[in-house]
Scaffold this motif. Structure first.
Motif, short mmCIF file in Angstrom:
data_model
loop_
_atom_site.label_atom_id
_atom_site.label_comp_id
_atom_site.label_asym_id
_atom_site.label_seq_id
_atom_site.Cartn_x
_atom_site.Cartn_y
_atom_site.Cartn_z
N ILE A 143 -0.17 16.00 3.00
CA ILE A 143 -1.49 16.30 2.46
C ILE A 143 -1.51 15.40 1.27
O ILE A 143 -1.79 14.70 0.69
CB ILE A 143 -2.18 16.99 3.18
N LEU A 144 -0.44 16.33 0.80
CA LEU A 144 -0.12 16.11 -0.77
C LEU A 144 0.41 14.42 -0.80
O LEU A 144 0.12 14.09 -1.72
CB LEU A 144 1.25 17.01 -1.79
N GLY A 145 0.97 14.56 -0.20
CA GLY A 145 2.57 13.32 -0.57
C GLY A 145 1.09 12.03 -0.05
O GLY A 145 1.03 10.78 -0.75
N GLY A 146 0.60 12.41 1.39
CA GLY A 146 -0.96 10.96 1.29
C GLY A 146 -2.19 10.95 0.68
O GLY A 146 -1.87 9.76 0.01
N MET A 147 -2.27 12.10 -0.23
CA MET A 147 -3.70 12.16 -1.56
C MET A 147 -3.16 11.22 -2.24
O MET A 147 -3.62 10.73 -3.38
CB MET A 147 -3.45 13.32 -1.73
N ALA A 148 -0.96 11.51 -2.84
CA ALA A 148 -0.40 10.69 -3.52
C ALA A 148 -0.63 9.40 -3.24
O ALA A 148 -0.92 8.30 -4.39
CB ALA A 148 0.62 10.90 -4.03
N VAL A 149 -0.36 8.63 -2.34
CA VAL A 149 0.11 7.45 -1.78
C VAL A 149 -1.85 6.70 -2.06
O VAL A 149 -2.13 5.68 -2.81
CB VAL A 149 0.34 7.00 -0.20
N THR A 150 -3.25 7.50 -1.50
CA THR A 150 -3.69 6.39 -1.51
C THR A 150 -4.36 6.28 -3.14
O THR A 150 -5.19 5.80 -3.55
CB THR A 150 -5.28 8.00 -0.72
N LEU A 151 -3.94 7.72 -3.75
CA LEU A 151 -4.72 7.50 -4.92
C LEU A 151 -3.50 6.45 -5.63
O LEU A 151 -3.96 5.44 -7.11
CB LEU A 151 -4.12 8.79 -6.33
N CYS A 156 -4.68 0.12 -8.67
CA CYS A 156 -4.39 -1.56 -8.76
C CYS A 156 -3.52 -1.53 -7.51
O CYS A 156 -2.91 -2.87 -8.04
CB CYS A 156 -3.60 -1.66 -10.26
N ILE A 157 -3.44 -1.10 -6.46
CA ILE A 157 -2.29 -1.37 -5.51
C ILE A 157 -1.42 -0.81 -5.23
O ILE A 157 -0.54 -0.50 -4.57
CB ILE A 157 -2.64 -2.93 -4.68
N LEU A 158 -0.50 -1.81 -6.54
CA LEU A 158 1.10 -1.95 -6.15
C LEU A 158 1.79 -0.45 -7.00
O LEU A 158 3.11 -0.16 -5.99
CB LEU A 158 1.75 -2.56 -7.67
#
Length: 296
Positions: A143-151, A156-158
């Protein structure tokens, strides 16, 4: 180097990854079926039970397109949102359960590889039990990893692609190292960016290739089976097309779940070996823990 996981260069990593895949692909594919078969059954059952709604939803999509064109001419149209979203709402509970089972299967896949490279008996049952004990950690860090990726994608995508590459080794970290998670992924990934990027970018490229092939095969199967769409409501749906597309989707899920973990585990081992003293022997059940701050 004779270590079955750690390599000195890209060619060594590539060879070790596929050597590990060749050695343990059968039990990995079997453990994937623990997750895929129930998902396949539920997916087909739900879609068949809502087949009429799916076709109604496809018709509503046509209405939506007509409504957009009519709005430009000052004409309004009535659309039933329920036919668009009800099938998806029914799937949510099943998808949540499938996600939890998928975590167990993912962890068990890594356990099977660790059993193989450390000379232990390869046991699906033991791998599933070991993974089951790590589900809370896999879920929390996931969950934390998914939130980090979403953020990251919001920024700015990259940055999202960077964070996604970093957390791609999260399952390996959680299964191998107790008490480690997203922060450890960043530490390992950034220790040698050339090593990390070359391996993860290659895996990402393979993933894109598998997705493209899956889409092409799914489209061909849909056309042959008499339908033009699936649960995403892309067109007319038949029972044959629902079953055929679900089978193809699950088949490629098994392929992906079997192909990529060996490459990710060997990538993780390479990253860790460039951060601290490490070898496959550290993965033995009675092995000592590698020092966190090694002296070179």
């Amino acid at each position: 180097m004779t270590d079955p996981l750690i390599s000195a260069n890209f060619a060594g990593w590539w060879g070790r990854g596929f050597a590990l895949l060749k050695a343990v692909w059968r039990p990995m594919a079997l453990v994937q079926l623990v997750w895929v078969i129930p998902v396949l059954v539920v997916l087909i059952a739900v879609q068949l039970s809502f087949m009429d709604r799916l076709n109604d939803a496809a018709a509503s999509m046509d209405q939506l397109n007509e409504a957009a064109a009519s709005a430009q001419r000052g004409v309004t149209a009535n659309i039933d949102p329920g036919s668009l979203f009800m099938p998806l709402l029914v799937l949510i509970p099943a998808l949540l359960v499938a996600g939890l089972v998928g975590l167990v299967v993912s962890g068990a896949t890594y356990q099977l590889m660790i059993q193989r490279v450390t000379g232990q008996p390869v046991s699906i049952g033991a791998a599933l039990m070991a993974s089951l004990r790590r589900v809370p950690a896999l879920l929390g860090w996931g969950i934390l990893g998914g939130m980090a990726v979403t953020l990251g994608f919001i920024c700015c995508i990259l940055p999202g692609f960077y964070v996604a590459a970093v957390v791609s080794i999260l399952t390996a970290v959680v299964m191998v190292e107790r008490g480690s998670g997203v922060g450890r992924c960043f530490q390992l990934f950034n220790a040698d960016l050339g090593t990390s990027i070359s391996r993860i970018a290659t895996i990402a490229g393979l993933g894109i290739g598998v997705s493209v092939v899956s889409s092409i095969v799914t489209s061909i199967v849909a056309a042959i089976s008499g339908g033009t769409g699936g649960f995403a409501v892309q067109g007319h749906v038949t029972a044959a097309s629902i079953i055929a597309q679900a089978v193809v989707t699950c088949l490629f899920s098994v392929i992906s779940g079997t192909l990529f973990p060996p490459l990710l585990l060997t990538a993780y081992a390479d990253m860790r070996a460039r951060t601290e003293p490490f070898s496959t022997a550290y993965l033995m059940p009675t092995a000592p823990t590698a020092p966190t701050n090694p002296t070179w």
